[in-house]
Design an enzyme around this catalytic site. Structure first.
Site, short mmCIF file in Angstrom:
data_model
loop_
_atom_site.label_atom_id
_atom_site.label_comp_id
_atom_site.label_asym_id
_atom_site.label_seq_id
_atom_site.Cartn_x
_atom_site.Cartn_y
_atom_site.Cartn_z
N LYS A 44 -6.13 8.31 32.67
CA LYS A 44 -5.15 7.62 32.35
C LYS A 44 -5.02 7.62 34.44
O LYS A 44 -4.51 9.00 34.38
CB LYS A 44 -4.21 7.40 32.39
CG LYS A 44 -2.84 6.43 32.08
CD LYS A 44 -1.78 6.31 31.08
CE LYS A 44 -0.88 5.79 30.97
NZ LYS A 44 0.09 5.74 29.97
N SER A 59 0.35 2.01 27.15
CA SER A 59 -0.10 1.16 28.40
C SER A 59 -1.38 2.41 29.10
O SER A 59 -2.00 1.70 29.94
CB SER A 59 0.75 1.94 29.85
OG SER A 59 1.12 3.12 29.47
N SER A 91 2.68 4.84 24.77
CA SER A 91 1.47 4.22 25.01
C SER A 91 0.58 5.35 25.11
O SER A 91 -0.64 4.92 25.23
CB SER A 91 2.28 4.69 26.42
OG SER A 91 2.95 3.49 26.58
#
Length: 465
Positions: A81, A157, A181
């Site tokens: 990420k 996310s 997330s």
């Protein structure tokens, strides 16, 4: 064109590379080709580190040829990420503002540990702006798209992480989980995800969101791969004040141990409300396979979710105050407005939320004196459509963005370890949370592995590519 490594798990890749059936460079070239072929659909990657990956793969092949050990993840491609520092890239954290940062001079601790175990970083992944998102829809980089239906959300996310693993671009990805997330994209994309105990895995050199709630962890398509990544990343880190625990015993060798003696319960009350039939079905299948009939009430879960909201938005607002003052127009308006609201929450309310948090943690830990594992939905529904604003449940219209994490927030508030497991329903998968007591990731992973062995949970092949 497919190659031999396209369908292999991380464990199988490492075995083939170590045994010289495949070269690490072959594996990495195949991964880069998959990304080039499928990422225009999935929009999972924001950066592809091809030159770095090829150099690392060549070094692994050279070491193996010389008879040297290269680690349990030899040649395994992975991605992170884009809130993880990656040397040579600005840590954008899903934002427009952070693109102006200087490139990172060093990798995040977890990226370093993955590569020390032989894994090869192939890129950075799309995410919700500053991790304040449950949808995977990024205003600046475009939405990450679900590998089973590209018209649907990945969840956020860590949406790019979910899409990249669910779509088979990489066998392992790293993400973060503040309120859900990791577990939400795992549920929507039909893969396994681990949110470890708060403080278990280092957050050093990753961009923060809410320091008292932030966790980092892996995604994978099999439990064995999830455990391999987890084992590679364990250990205390002086660069993260929360990560001071002693290294645990490796989980991977013990996955096959019997779980029949474990006391498994189903979360009742709050966790059985506001769920669509597919979430009910998923929990029921997992419970039946484990012989779980007992229901336990997690006390005041609704208040725990409210406290999580207060703590999240106030801590997040404090972190971003200067950016809000200086560059408010460069935020996603939905993120900006929630942060501005957090900046206006009165201090006494924050104090109440923190006091409740301590009370709530003590009450929930009492439950683990009589149970080892608690089952709960990971999301109330399968992945909604991209851009969907509301869904209707029992005749009531509810906002999608605000309610995707309804079942994850009460768990992360007190830092419990959770493995999200995918139940392969048709037409879309959905996840179940396997929740354990603090520091017992091993139990949650062993239960997940037992369910995987009998086929109750599995990562389905991507249907949207």
């Amino acid at each position: 064109m497919t190659t031999k490594s396209d369908s292999l798990s991380a464990a199988e890749i490492a075995s083939a590379v170590t045994g010289r059936e495949l070269s690490a460079l072959e594996v990495i070239e195949a991964a880069l080709a998959r990304i080039e072929r499928h990422d225009p659909i999935l929009n999972a990657f924001t950066d592809v580190t091809a030159d770095r990956a090829r150099a690392k793969a060549r070094a692994i092949d050279t070491a193996i040829a010389a008879g040297n050990s290269v680690g349990p993840l030899a040649g395994v491609p992975f991605a992170a990420k884009n809130l993880f520092d990656v040397q040579g890239l600005p840590t954008r954290a899903g934002s427009k503002i952070n693109r102006d940062l200087a490139p990172s001079s060093r990798d995040a601790t977890l990226v370093e540990r993955m590569e020390a175990a032989g894994a090869v970083l192939v890129g950075a992944l799309n995410m919700g702006e500053y991790a304040y998102d449950f949808t995977g829809e990024n205003l600046h980089d475009g939405p990450s798209r679900n590998p089973h239906d590209p018209t649907r959300m990945t969840g956020g996310s860590s949406g790019g992480s979910g899409g990249a693993v669910g779509g088979g671009l990489v066998p392992i990805a790293l993400g973060s989980d503040t309120n859900g997330s990791i577990r939400v994209p795992s549920s929507f994309c039909g893969i396994f995800g681990l949110k470890p105990t708060y403080g278990r895995l280092s957050r050093a050199r990753s961009f923060p969101f809410v320091a008292s709630l932030d966790h980092l962890g892996p995604f994978a398509r099999t439990v064995s791969d999830l455990a391999l990544a987890y084992d590679a990343m364990q250990g205390p880190d002086p660069d993260d004040a929360a990560c001071t625990t002693l290294p645990a015993e490796p989980v991977t060798p013990s996955l096959a141990r019997d779980v029949g003696y474990l006391r498994v319960a189903i979360a009742g009350g709050y966790f059985q409300n506001n769920v669509f039939p597919e979430a009910v079905e998923a929990v029921a299948r997992v419970a039946k396979a484990l012989g779980a009939t007992r229901t336990v009430e997690i006390p005041e879960a609704a208040r725990a979710r409210a406290a999580a909201y207060v703590i999240t938005t106030t801590e997040g607002a404090s972190l971003h105050l200067d950016r809000l003052r200086q560059r408010a127009g460069d935020f996603d308006p939905a993120v900006r407005d929630r942060l501005l609201a957090g900046a206006m929450i009165p201090a006494p309310l924050v104090d109440r939320a923190q006091k409740f948090r301590r009370w709530y943690r003590a009450r929930v830990l009492e439950l683990f004196k009589t149970v080892d594992v608690i089952l709960a939905p990971a999301t109330p529904c399968v992945a909604p459509k991209l851009g969907q604003v509301n869904f209707v449940l029992d005749g009531v219209e509810m906002p999608v963005r605000a309610n995707i994490g309804i079942h994850t927030q009460p768990i992360s508030l007190i830092g419990l370890p959770v493995v999200a497991v995918p139940v392969p329903l048709e037409p879309m998968p959905i996840g179940v949370q396997i929740i354990a007591a603090p520091w017992r990731e091993d139990i949650a992973l062993r239960v997940a592995h037992a369910l995987e062995r009998i086929g109750v949970v599995a990562a389905p092949q991507p249907r949207g590519l």
